[in-house]
Design a protein around this motif. Sequence first.
Motif, PDB file in Angstrom:
ATOM      1  N   LEU A 148      34.644   1.255 -33.600  1.00  0.00           N
ATOM      2  CA  LEU A 148      35.316   0.034 -33.958  1.00  0.00           C
ATOM      3  C   LEU A 148      35.677  -0.524 -32.682  1.00  0.00           C
ATOM      4  N   TYR A 149      35.494   0.210 -31.572  1.00  0.00           N
ATOM      5  CA  TYR A 149      36.100  -0.553 -30.146  1.00  0.00           C
ATOM      6  C   TYR A 149      35.248  -1.659 -29.690  1.00  0.00           C
ATOM      7  N   ARG A 150      35.640  -2.745 -29.791  1.00  0.00           N
ATOM      8  CA  ARG A 150      34.879  -4.038 -29.274  1.00  0.00           C
ATOM      9  C   ARG A 150      33.709  -3.982 -29.987  1.00  0.00           C
ATOM     10  N   ASP A 151      33.495  -3.897 -31.224  1.00  0.00           N
ATOM     11  CA  ASP A 151      32.154  -4.249 -31.885  1.00  0.00           C
ATOM     12  C   ASP A 151      30.961  -3.408 -31.448  1.00  0.00           C
ATOM     13  N   GLY A 152      31.443  -2.213 -31.044  1.00  0.00           N
ATOM     14  CA  GLY A 152      30.434  -1.067 -30.534  1.00  0.00           C
ATOM     15  C   GLY A 152      29.844  -0.942 -28.967  1.00  0.00           C
ATOM     16  N   ALA A 153      31.035  -1.541 -28.356  1.00  0.00           N
ATOM     17  CA  ALA A 153      30.634  -1.591 -26.754  1.00  0.00           C
ATOM     18  C   ALA A 153      30.655  -0.162 -26.425  1.00  0.00           C
ATOM     19  N   LEU A 154      31.180   0.972 -27.233  1.00  0.00           N
ATOM     20  CA  LEU A 154      30.948   2.335 -26.768  1.00  0.00           C
ATOM     21  C   LEU A 154      29.867   3.257 -27.192  1.00  0.00           C
ATOM     22  N   LEU A 155      29.125   2.225 -27.841  1.00  0.00           N
ATOM     23  CA  LEU A 155      27.802   3.077 -28.639  1.00  0.00           C
ATOM     24  C   LEU A 155      26.608   2.621 -27.998  1.00  0.00           C
ATOM     25  N   LYS A 156      25.616   3.538 -27.934  1.00  0.00           N
ATOM     26  CA  LYS A 156      24.249   3.235 -27.694  1.00  0.00           C
ATOM     27  C   LYS A 156      23.467   2.647 -28.825  1.00  0.00           C
ATOM     28  N   ALA A 157      23.766   3.091 -29.983  1.00  0.00           N
ATOM     29  CA  ALA A 157      23.239   2.674 -30.947  1.00  0.00           C
ATOM     30  C   ALA A 157      23.892   1.433 -31.895  1.00  0.00           C
ATOM     31  N   SER A 158      23.189   0.710 -32.486  1.00  0.00           N
ATOM     32  CA  SER A 158      24.161  -0.336 -33.254  1.00  0.00           C
ATOM     33  C   SER A 158      23.872  -0.373 -34.581  1.00  0.00           C
ATOM     34  N   VAL A 161      28.558  -3.306 -39.571  1.00  0.00           N
ATOM     35  CA  VAL A 161      30.209  -2.984 -39.803  1.00  0.00           C
ATOM     36  C   VAL A 161      30.395  -2.273 -41.342  1.00  0.00           C
ATOM     37  N   GLU A 162      29.564  -2.724 -42.330  1.00  0.00           N
ATOM     38  CA  GLU A 162      29.609  -2.282 -43.690  1.00  0.00           C
ATOM     39  C   GLU A 162      29.483  -0.795 -43.400  1.00  0.00           C
ATOM     40  N   PHE A 163      28.230  -0.388 -42.632  1.00  0.00           N
ATOM     41  CA  PHE A 163      28.035   1.076 -42.610  1.00  0.00           C
ATOM     42  C   PHE A 163      29.007   1.838 -41.747  1.00  0.00           C
ATOM     43  N   LYS A 164      29.805   1.509 -40.829  1.00  0.00           N
ATOM     44  CA  LYS A 164      30.714   1.972 -40.183  1.00  0.00           C
ATOM     45  C   LYS A 164      31.839   2.464 -40.933  1.00  0.00           C
ATOM     46  N   LEU A 165      32.263   1.335 -41.635  1.00  0.00           N
ATOM     47  CA  LEU A 165      33.457   1.510 -42.514  1.00  0.00           C
ATOM     48  C   LEU A 165      33.336   2.498 -43.642  1.00  0.00           C
ATOM     49  N   ARG A 166      32.051   2.351 -44.048  1.00  0.00           N
ATOM     50  CA  ARG A 166      31.856   3.341 -45.352  1.00  0.00           C
ATOM     51  C   ARG A 166      31.662   4.726 -44.817  1.00  0.00           C
ATOM     52  N   LEU A 167      31.093   4.905 -43.726  1.00  0.00           N
ATOM     53  CA  LEU A 167      30.788   6.195 -43.098  1.00  0.00           C
ATOM     54  C   LEU A 167      32.229   6.956 -42.796  1.00  0.00           C
ATOM     55  N   LEU A 168      33.101   6.175 -42.301  1.00  0.00           N
ATOM     56  CA  LEU A 168      34.437   6.586 -41.843  1.00  0.00           C
ATOM     57  C   LEU A 168      35.219   6.874 -43.362  1.00  0.00           C
ATOM     58  N   TYR A 169      35.088   5.921 -44.274  1.00  0.00           N
ATOM     59  CA  TYR A 169      36.006   6.342 -45.484  1.00  0.00           C
ATOM     60  C   TYR A 169      35.217   7.422 -46.249  1.00  0.00           C
ATOM     61  N   SER A 170      34.031   7.629 -46.356  1.00  0.00           N
ATOM     62  CA  SER A 170      33.452   8.730 -46.968  1.00  0.00           C
ATOM     63  C   SER A 170      33.351  10.157 -46.134  1.00  0.00           C
ATOM     64  N   PHE A 171      33.553  10.036 -44.863  1.00  0.00           N
ATOM     65  CA  PHE A 171      33.836  11.020 -44.058  1.00  0.00           C
ATOM     66  C   PHE A 171      35.330  11.539 -44.380  1.00  0.00           C
ATOM     67  N   LEU A 172      36.384  10.558 -44.427  1.00  0.00           N
ATOM     68  CA  LEU A 172      37.584  11.047 -44.761  1.00  0.00           C
ATOM     69  C   LEU A 172      37.683  11.624 -46.108  1.00  0.00           C
ATOM     70  N   THR A 173      36.864  11.140 -47.036  1.00  0.00           N
ATOM     71  CA  THR A 173      37.032  11.747 -48.393  1.00  0.00           C
ATOM     72  C   THR A 173      36.371  13.163 -48.335  1.00  0.00           C
ATOM     73  N   VAL A 174      35.447  13.391 -47.693  1.00  0.00           N
ATOM     74  CA  VAL A 174      34.585  14.585 -47.660  1.00  0.00           C
ATOM     75  C   VAL A 174      35.846  15.745 -46.865  1.00  0.00           C
ATOM     76  N   ALA A 175      36.175  15.200 -45.894  1.00  0.00           N
ATOM     77  CA  ALA A 175      37.256  15.871 -45.049  1.00  0.00           C
ATOM     78  C   ALA A 175      38.730  16.416 -46.348  1.00  0.00           C
ATOM     79  N   PHE A 176      39.072  15.227 -46.949  1.00  0.00           N
ATOM     80  CA  PHE A 176      39.995  15.505 -48.077  1.00  0.00           C
ATOM     81  C   PHE A 176      39.690  16.711 -48.952  1.00  0.00           C
ATOM     82  N   LEU A 177      38.478  16.520 -49.702  1.00  0.00           N
ATOM     83  CA  LEU A 177      38.011  17.562 -50.280  1.00  0.00           C
ATOM     84  C   LEU A 177      37.959  18.794 -49.933  1.00  0.00           C
TER      85      LEU A 177
END
Length: 365
Positions: A148-158, A161-177
Amino acid sequence: MRSFWGVFVRWMTPDLQDREVDEVSNKIYLINLFGWVGAGITLVLGVNAIFHQNLFLAGCLLLVSFAYLMVYVLLKVFNPENTYVYSASLILSVLCILMVYLVYTGGVANTGPLWIYLLPPVAMFFTGMKRGLVVVGVFTVVVWFMLLYRDGALLKASYPVEFKLRLLYSFLTVAFLSASYEFSRQVALRHFQRLNDQFQRQAQKDFLTDLLNRRGMMEAIEREYHRSRRFDHDMSLVLCDVDYFKRVNDQYGHEAGDYVLKRLASVLLEELRGQDQVSRWGGEEFMILLPETDASNAEYLAERLRLRVQQTIFEYNGQRIPVSISLGVCKADTNESVADVIREADKHLYMAKDSGRNKVVTKRR
Ligand SMILES: Nc1nc2c(ncn2[C@@H]2O[C@H](COP(=O)(O)OP(=O)(O)OP(=O)(O)O)[C@@H](O)[C@H]2O)c(=O)[nH]1
């Protein structure tokens, strides 16, 4: 073929010296397996990257493969029961770095982030729920920041935004489970251990008198016997039997007989020292283990028990029941086996019976 497989498996797995299958050995085997699988997969991917001339990626993957191989080396060279925690930490650290790298580069066709779901179950299982949550928490913060830092300034890949948010939410769900699953597993494991301890205790107890039973006493005698041999200490056994107990049952009834056995058990317990152990050896027989006791002290104690029983009033349903005991005493000698000592105590008990009952007979040397 079978022996070849046996040699192969022995070579591939850490030596647990016939340790029983339990939580720790289970973890050690899985960490070892994870190390091998991880080393194999990253080796293949590394070689593949060399062919595709991606030398940086190849170098990283081969390094990871080497690190996973070290997991096996740690478990094999050192005592696995001491080193498995370090092996697990090595696996987790390498896995975290690899996941961060995959999120950073995007891996093949931006599918790299899909591998991060591996982390929560592995972290929870290998390090427990609390530490696993810390590892996953730190990892989430790092990845969250990168994504999320500056719209992907720390990433090589792009990534969208929807993918990033869903990736994090689903990761947190798997972590909780994964955390919930690990928590339930730990609760079930503790429950199982409690039941196991309870069954072990019950298997060594006599239900009528609540004393050790023959099996429990045999274990106690074997333990004490080895200890006394090792430290050159004395140890004696006293076998005690109620005189004419059949008459008690016949005259006063079986329940009165049971009462006598229970009362006798508590009288014996009262008379003995804390370090001594008494058990119901069978029927109306009681075995007493006297650590650090030579023959004359054992005889003295046996005589005291005999007198105490003789003086005790056994009264059931208003009826007084005359009770006396005969005792056979034997001190363990270093050249005798446990079976020999028990046999001697039994022999002396029957000498006490033969010589008129309500007596103590001791092996004299
Ligand atoms: N009430 C009761 N009786 C038991 C129990 N276990 C064994 N017995 C009885 O104990 C009696 C033992 O009798 P014997 O072996 O003949 O020995 P004894 O009458 O004590 O005679 P001596 O040992 O020779 O003095 C038997 O009648 C058994 O049924 C028990 O748990 N409760």
